[in-house]
Write an enzyme that holds these catalytic residues in place. Structure first.
Site, PDB file in Angstrom:
ATOM      1  N   GLY A   1       0.799  -1.214   0.000  1.00  7.26           N
ATOM      2  CA  GLY A   1       0.000   0.000   0.000  1.00  7.26           C
ATOM      3  C   GLY A   1       0.831   1.263   0.000  1.00  7.26           C
ATOM      4  O   GLY A   1       0.321   2.360   0.219  1.00  7.26           O
ATOM      5  N   LYS A   2       2.152   1.118  -0.226  1.00  6.92           N
ATOM      6  CA  LYS A   2       2.999   2.310  -0.302  1.00  6.92           C
ATOM      7  C   LYS A   2       2.678   3.098  -1.563  1.00  6.92           C
ATOM      8  O   LYS A   2       2.932   4.285  -1.658  1.00  6.92           O
ATOM      9  CB  LYS A   2       4.478   1.903  -0.334  1.00  6.92           C
ATOM     10  CG  LYS A   2       4.959   1.176   0.916  1.00  6.92           C
ATOM     11  CD  LYS A   2       6.326   0.521   0.686  1.00  6.92           C
ATOM     12  CE  LYS A   2       6.809  -0.190   1.951  1.00  6.92           C
ATOM     13  NZ  LYS A   2       8.063  -0.945   1.705  1.00  6.92           N
ATOM     14  N   LEU A   3       2.150   2.373  -2.531  1.00  8.71           N
ATOM     15  CA  LEU A   3       1.851   2.932  -3.833  1.00  8.71           C
ATOM     16  C   LEU A   3       0.405   2.580  -4.133  1.00  8.71           C
ATOM     17  O   LEU A   3      -0.021   1.446  -3.902  1.00  8.71           O
ATOM     18  CB  LEU A   3       2.761   2.238  -4.849  1.00  8.71           C
ATOM     19  CG  LEU A   3       3.172   2.995  -6.088  1.00  8.71           C
ATOM     20  CD1 LEU A   3       4.032   4.198  -5.687  1.00  8.71           C
ATOM     21  CD2 LEU A   3       3.981   2.089  -7.005  1.00  8.71           C
TER      22      LEU A   3
END
Lengths: 360, 360, 360, 360
Positions: B292-294
């Site tokens: 979920g960093k991106l």
């Protein structure tokens, strides 16, 4: 008071951003930064020095540079005689022929579904695609051409000249093979057996007994005889592989027969491999000195970079800086028949000779 | 007749050499080649898209980029607000301070005699040298400045703003720290303890009890609160390291407290590490999606290249293409006191808050 | 007759395959081969020499070694005092805690569908997976523990000792943190702010005002004071990153206050980065000499390899060769309270001191 | 209650250090760790599966593995028929011949003074030295041998068999060439023109007109005809280069003439190059699927490692685990005269044939 160390002579000059900088201005501003940026700027300088000196400039290319969009740069370098002799993997020449014949490679993705590609008979080279069907038609085209030739052994140098000529006459389009043909620049392909050009030649045998015979050892003799005749040489290598070593080998083999040969006077390589694993592709130019592949005082630089970034920048800079040097350049003049000549001297492929008499 | 595969849509367009090509023209011609050249051209596009969207743009920098001659590029990017928040290793800020204070790094050689350098007290960074004596004077300068501050904990963000201000007032010269101060761009340095800035702070304690205390956990809170306040973000990473992860962490931590956060909308990294060994520096942007960093639909590209080649080209191209976008850009406005604010909203460092009220 | 060159002294001895070779026999047969195989055999020798000398052995670890299955090797090295002080990234300690708490990382694939993983809240590290939910529970666990502590600044060294103790008391299971606690081996984590341990600490502030304050500059002072007290040191580095530099920095900072410090006497690194791009992770140990990080006559070796191959082989070989050396070894004795001591000498974190008197 | 994700099936099992672990025990404990360690353990499994299936196992080797001390491993693999057909660079065969003739490579340093080495006529390969004088004597020896042969074209496969036989009769010593001769394992060397064996052949022409002619295209035909006769194949590649592609090419070319061929059923590569730059050496085995080089359901693994670490470990493990499999193995039986046969079927080099009748 502190005395300044002899090591602290030339300050780093940070790259200053500006609008509208051209390729040569970019490289000029990279001369006094560090790491691979500085090395690329140095490569620009060394190439210019090669063009000002009386040296035979070899260009080696390995890796998927033609499929990857660099073939017209190499063609440009050949046609304008930034280089005098090309040593290439077969794939680069084959992919060049593929496009010169009016076909394409395609923008793809490294994350493609390879099973789906296989279903569509699409061949992937990292992020680039090609049609296997079109590749098969190239193989056939090469085989057909090979069948038109007299059945005897051909060096790759002679065969590729004939192939380039046929391609030029058929298409009239620019590419590596056609430019080399037009500029009389010899091409050697030492690993032709490991390529689709080799596959095409092997299929020629199916069509005509005795077709498709290549004298690969003749290439060794010819390339070394070339160095014997013009002992001052320079080496530009993109990507390592067999071309890198073949160019060095020509020098080492020539030295065996002539003491005028003393290793390349200039050497420049753009590679992605590193030396720590002992492979030739990543080997340093310092190491090359121990072998005599490089003169001990040669100007040299290694750029650790992907050629798809480094070469467009470098070649574009040279397009501005090199023309005056090219205009004055004393470049070797070749004829590329069964018997190659350079500057009027024969360059045999069947025996080493240190001749100085002009060819008859 | 053969049906064309859905995979064969966009032909590779070989790079065509021409005199006088500018940086943006070079990149435009690299858009349809392959490998890292294409990726660098894509990076140019994605950065332009970031500038057109309402996102907070983080820039991470690791590796010896300041010593290596890229500090004025980063300074330019900050001053002209191509980026909104810098996350850096300590070394890059320290080497920037070193030059802003009028000292230099020097052109050197990777094959230097390191014992001879040690004798002269010259520190080597690959092919670049610096004087240890001058480094010691920087440490002292930092320590002295730290002693002028009220004795309490400082986030690196606050301390670096104060340091940049002092440096600007002392020198009036451009650099990363001074430009960030002038442009009100926050700088985070999560690994300050692993740098000469940290060493300088540690020496401050020698001079004054209670000096040199840094609230590194406060940086985590502040950076995540910033993302909570402006959940649309973009990440530009040079070289990996702690900055790369810290930028991602801010997003992941923010998501823990706010469901408006959904990972970076754009991501661009220029790295030399590869993913195969599991390290964060070389990790792919695809992998970042799993965390979920991106955002799963984020525009992203990884360029496998040395920043000393890629960044001069990329930043020079942007110098032409970005100004109209910068002129229209809705950039976040910061104040960088003990309590940071963004667009008038407070960004606390002592607790996570999903506030939407303007700061008072 | 030809005279033999001084360079040709020790013939390469090709590796001879045999059934049942143990790790130490493998390395013994790699001593006289080439490239990284030889370097790994040399690393085995140098580590043995460290154990025979009176040196403080630092171990640095970066990269996803704990998640990647090497945490029990590191734990073994700590518990049996192959090393005396650990410097680690936060992630390695966090992933260690994750497993010590009874949770797992999982075998995965680098070609996974990251969007599907994100849907299941699975975090990917190259070919390895973990549950984000479990990670959140760790963060909470760390935050809760931090809230039990007196509200003041803690060095990472002190905090991690307390955390290890709590983990040991809670689980009684072996791991890096628990072994370091039991063996009184200090752990420094200079980039704790760039890790999930830092995130846990930041969340402690949410639960209790004043919780989660880390004195990262104190770690610099403590680590350097440790070197001042025991100036003979050795450095073992896995993967570069902040730990590599922090270990060197301790030596450089110590030298500033004590002329008995002269750089590491032994250095060994297993890295995948290369030096050509100027980054610290890939920098050579030769370069380290210029800085005085390494004594100019230090025994040193760099192994260019993934630690997941090199370390199992190396540690297994040491399990046979090291025990007699460990039995005789004069290892430093630590106490790890708020004030650290080594061999009865205090190691302050608030000021540099060259004391030789025993602590009281 | 949380439902367990389908992605979380097999926990990582941290490597547990123990005294006296053998090579196969080391790899067994690396099966459930991560990154390249796991990949190496997987390679061990896949090789065992190859030995249990009815497949022709190709081994490709590139890089300086023979000079680097791995030649007796390769010899062992050939002699005990872990592999059925070798494809090699010329250098590896030449360096093997060099040692089988009783000469040596020597332990050296990557930091040598290359000018001093050049003065002593010592050739350096990273950290390994050899005498140029001895190399010249090899060239002469090869040239002399080539002059004893009937003057006609030879495939490298035939020539290397004859060379191996001569070497065995002369020395009676184990090595790659002599083991291949004794075990009737064919060797192909597609880039022989780029090697000192090629240089020796070129010098044969000096001694005897018509000597030293190699039919490199015949190698393509023969290798593909071999695959046509035994369409189930496996590929083991060390280091990439021309051997990697030549093995794949044999499969692709064979498929052109026979629809029983469907790509390698197993593939294993130990490489140091990476795929991001588009070169064939670093290309993934996933990519190979798009070309049909690999069956879409093939068992495959890439190990990113230096072969000088990975191969000693892997081959030593196989020395324990493979013998029972080798005892039961149905290996192809070759005769290696001018006309090669496999399992009694002729394998022509002058035309492709899908024959199923036994040779006469």
């Amino acid at each position: 008071m502190k005395k300044k160390s002899r090591f602290l002579q030339t300050p780093i000059e940070p790259f200053a951003v500006e609008e509208g900088l051209t390729a040569e201005a970019l490289l000029a501003r990279m001369e006094r930064i560090s790491f691979q940026g500085r090395n690329l700027a140095t490569a620009h300088h060394i190439w210019q020095r090669m063009l000002q000196d009386d040296v035979t400039i070899f260009l080696g290319m390995a890796g998927a540079l033609s499929a990857g969009g660099l073939r017209l740069i190499v063609s440009h370098l050949i046609l304008n005689r930034y280089v005098d002799c090309l040593v290439s993997t077969g794939a680069n020449l084959y992919h060049d022929l593929h496009e010169t014949r009016g076909q394409h490679h395609y923008v793809g993705s490294p994350h493609a579904d390879d099973a789906a590609l296989a279903d569509d008979r699409i061949d992937r080279v990292y992020d680039t695609y090609a049609s296997e069907e079109e590749f098969c038609s190239n193989d056939e085209w090469i085989a057909d051409f090979a069948c038109t030739l007299e059945t005897r052994n051909y060096t790759t140098r002679e065969f590729l000249y004939l192939l380039g000529g046929h391609l030029w006459k058929t298409t009239g389009l620019e590419g590596i093979l056609t430019s080399a043909y037009r500029a009389n620049v010899p091409i050697f392909c030492p690993a032709i057996a490991d390529s689709s050009i080799g596959m095409g030649l092997s299929q020629a045998r199916q069509k005509k007994a005795g077709a498709g015979y290549i004298d690969i050892i003749g290439d060794i003799v010819e390339s070394a005889n070339l160095v014997i005749r013009r002992p001052r040489t320079a080496s530009i290598v993109l990507g390592g592989g067999t071309p890198k070593n073949f160019i060095n080998q020509a020098s080492v083999q020539a030295e065996f027969y002539s003491d005028k040969v003393g290793g390349h006077r200039y050497a420049l390589q753009i590679v992605t491999d590193v030396p720590q694993f002992g492979g030739a592709s990543g080997s340093t130019l310092e190491e090359a000195r121990s072998w005599g592949k490089l003169a001990t005082d040669a100007a040299q630089v290694s750029v650790q970079a992907d050629a798809t970034i480094a070469l467009p920048l470098l070649a574009s800079a040279l397009a501005t800086t090199a023309p005056p040097l090219l205009a004055k350049r004393k470049q070797p003049a070749f004829t590329l028949g069964r018997l190659m000549t350079v500057d009027g001297l024969t360059v045999p492929s069947d025996r080493y000779e240190e001749v100085n008499e002009p060819a008859v």
